[in-house]
Design a protein around this motif. Structure first.
Motif, short mmCIF file in Angstrom:
data_model
loop_
_atom_site.label_atom_id
_atom_site.label_comp_id
_atom_site.label_asym_id
_atom_site.label_seq_id
_atom_site.Cartn_x
_atom_site.Cartn_y
_atom_site.Cartn_z
N LEU A 211 1.51 37.58 7.96
CA LEU A 211 1.22 38.53 9.03
C LEU A 211 2.31 39.59 9.13
CD1 LEU A 211 -0.13 36.12 11.78
CD2 LEU A 211 -1.40 38.02 10.76
N LEU A 212 3.57 39.17 9.00
CA LEU A 212 4.69 40.10 9.07
C LEU A 212 4.60 41.16 7.99
CD1 LEU A 212 7.57 41.02 9.94
CD2 LEU A 212 8.45 39.25 8.38
N LEU A 213 4.42 40.74 6.75
CA LEU A 213 4.43 41.69 5.64
C LEU A 213 3.24 42.64 5.69
CD1 LEU A 213 5.60 39.33 2.75
CD2 LEU A 213 6.95 41.02 3.99
N VAL A 214 2.05 42.09 5.89
CA VAL A 214 0.85 42.92 5.90
C VAL A 214 0.86 43.87 7.09
CG1 VAL A 214 -1.66 42.92 6.03
CG2 VAL A 214 -0.49 41.21 4.63
N ALA A 215 1.26 43.34 8.27
CA ALA A 215 1.22 44.15 9.49
C ALA A 215 2.41 45.10 9.60
CB ALA A 215 1.18 43.24 10.72
N TYR B 203 1.68 44.26 17.64
CA TYR B 203 0.26 44.44 17.91
C TYR B 203 -0.59 43.50 17.08
CZ TYR B 203 -0.54 48.14 21.29
OH TYR B 203 -0.66 48.83 22.46
N ALA B 204 -0.22 43.31 15.82
CA ALA B 204 -0.97 42.39 14.98
C ALA B 204 -0.90 40.96 15.52
CB ALA B 204 -0.44 42.44 13.55
N LEU B 205 0.27 40.54 15.96
CA LEU B 205 0.42 39.19 16.50
C LEU B 205 -0.34 39.03 17.80
CD1 LEU B 205 4.22 38.60 15.78
CD2 LEU B 205 2.29 37.41 14.71
N LEU B 206 -0.26 40.03 18.68
CA LEU B 206 -1.03 39.97 19.92
C LEU B 206 -2.52 39.79 19.64
CD1 LEU B 206 0.73 42.79 21.98
CD2 LEU B 206 0.38 40.46 22.81
N VAL C 234 5.35 57.90 20.18
CA VAL C 234 4.83 56.56 19.91
C VAL C 234 4.15 56.55 18.55
CG1 VAL C 234 3.23 54.76 20.67
CG2 VAL C 234 4.49 56.10 22.37
N ALA C 235 4.38 55.50 17.78
CA ALA C 235 3.75 55.35 16.45
C ALA C 235 2.34 54.81 16.64
CB ALA C 235 4.59 54.43 15.57
N ASN C 236 1.45 55.68 17.09
CA ASN C 236 0.11 55.22 17.46
C ASN C 236 -0.68 54.63 16.30
OD1 ASN C 236 0.15 56.05 20.29
ND2 ASN C 236 0.17 58.14 19.51
N MET C 237 -0.58 55.24 15.13
CA MET C 237 -1.34 54.72 14.00
C MET C 237 -0.81 53.36 13.55
SD MET C 237 -3.80 56.74 13.57
CE MET C 237 -4.45 56.12 12.01
N ALA C 238 0.48 53.14 13.68
CA ALA C 238 1.03 51.81 13.36
C ALA C 238 0.51 50.77 14.34
CB ALA C 238 2.56 51.86 13.39
N HIS C 239 0.43 51.15 15.61
CA HIS C 239 -0.12 50.23 16.61
C HIS C 239 -1.58 49.91 16.31
CE1 HIS C 239 3.02 51.64 19.82
NE2 HIS C 239 3.57 51.07 18.77
N ILE D 230 -5.43 44.73 11.87
CA ILE D 230 -5.04 43.68 10.94
C ILE D 230 -5.03 42.32 11.62
CG2 ILE D 230 -3.05 42.77 9.66
CD1 ILE D 230 -2.46 45.74 8.91
N GLY D 231 -4.49 42.25 12.83
CA GLY D 231 -4.47 40.99 13.56
C GLY D 231 -5.86 40.46 13.84
#
Length: 280
Positions: free
Chosen positions: A181-185, A209-212, A253-258, A264-265
């Motif tokens: 999850l860390l690497l992909v997200a 955000y992926a973990l949430l 804010v890095a909206n696209m990363a969020h 992904i999550g």
């Protein structure tokens, strides 16, 4: 030992473990502070066999075979134990984490500290100006922007959620799941953010955000995995995302990363439930 199943009913967990002992699958039971029972398989080489029994148990948990096994085991059945607890806040911190979780947390603190001392960490760890550079010796810079934070509030907010959610995933589902999850997200949302805004961004928010999303949807699809979040947290996650895209948060804010982390999550939780519905 390998985690086999998490249940919120100690009596039912006891009956299932007694049945497994009856057929030669030795397990141990641990009870957490919320009275959730973790069932650990001692002989990991028989994990696939044990998983078949988990599927049968989840399909008919009240079958008489489990109660009968408890009667046969009698005073020899496996007892509940609690993990050794360290006193105070340090003990609470350590109980909620694992090696992957702690390593990333310390790396973020180190990067922030070195930046505060004046070292050029942004130049070393930021996303390269051209994505083609990732195909060469600087491939690791697709990940390392996740370790950079630009204010103390930014750092504390992200590390709290990383510690809480990442620790939950690592304790319940293992180091490998959190690492994937860390690497992909980190990498895919970083690529999305670079496409949207260029290389000047950083932070662990995409992973958070992926973990949430992963923990929330996993709890909805398969509560027996032992992870989950209230629906209100999912609402907060979406509202914060919308406020970011609407530019109402008063800071870049890095909206696209969020957004990438969120998607992904959700996708990983759906895949895990669809492909391995009884694996815990």
């Amino acid at each position: 030992m390998k985690l086999l199943l998490v249940l919120d009913d100690p009596r039912r967990a006891q009956a299932f473990v007694d049945y497994l002992a009856d057929i030669g699958l030795k397990c141990e039971l641990t009870l957490d502070d919320d009275d959730n029972v973790s069932i650990w398989l001692v002989n990991e080489s028989r994990y696939q066999e044990a998983q078949q029994e988990v599927k049968r148990f989840l399909a008919e948990p009240l079958h008489p075979r489990y109660q009968d096994a408890s009667w046969r085991q009698g005073d020899t059945h496996v007892r509940f134990t609690r993990g050794r607890q360290e006193p105070g806040w340090l003990g609470d911190l350590l109980r909620q984490t694992g090696p992957v979780n702690m390593l990333v947390l310390l790396a973020c603190l180190l990067v922030y500290g070195l930046s505060w001392l004046g070292l050029p960490m942004f130049g070393l760890l930021s996303f390269p100006p051209r994505w083609e550079q990732l195909l060469g010796l600087e491939f690791w810079r697709a990940f390392t922007p996740a370790l950079m934070h630009f204010s103390l509030m930014h750092l504390v907010f992200n590390l709290f959620w990383w510690w809480y959610l990442g620790g939950m995933v690592e304790r319940r589902l293992g180091h490998g799941k959190l690492l994937v999850l860390l690497l992909v997200a980190a990498v895919l949302p970083n690529l999305m953010q670079f496409w949207a805004s260029g290389p000047r961004f950083g932070g662990l928010s995409g992973v958070v955000y992926a973990l949430l999303a992963y923990v929330w949807l996993s709890g909805r699809l398969n509560p027996l995995r032992g992870i989950g979040l209230p629906d209100g947290m999912a609402v907060f996650m979406v509202v914060w995302l919308v406020l970011g895209f609407a530019d109402l948060l008063g800071t870049p804010v890095a909206n696209m990363a969020h957004l990438g982390g969120l998607l992904i999550g959700l996708l990983q939780a759906w895949l895990d439930n669809r492909l391995r519905p009884a694996r815990h």
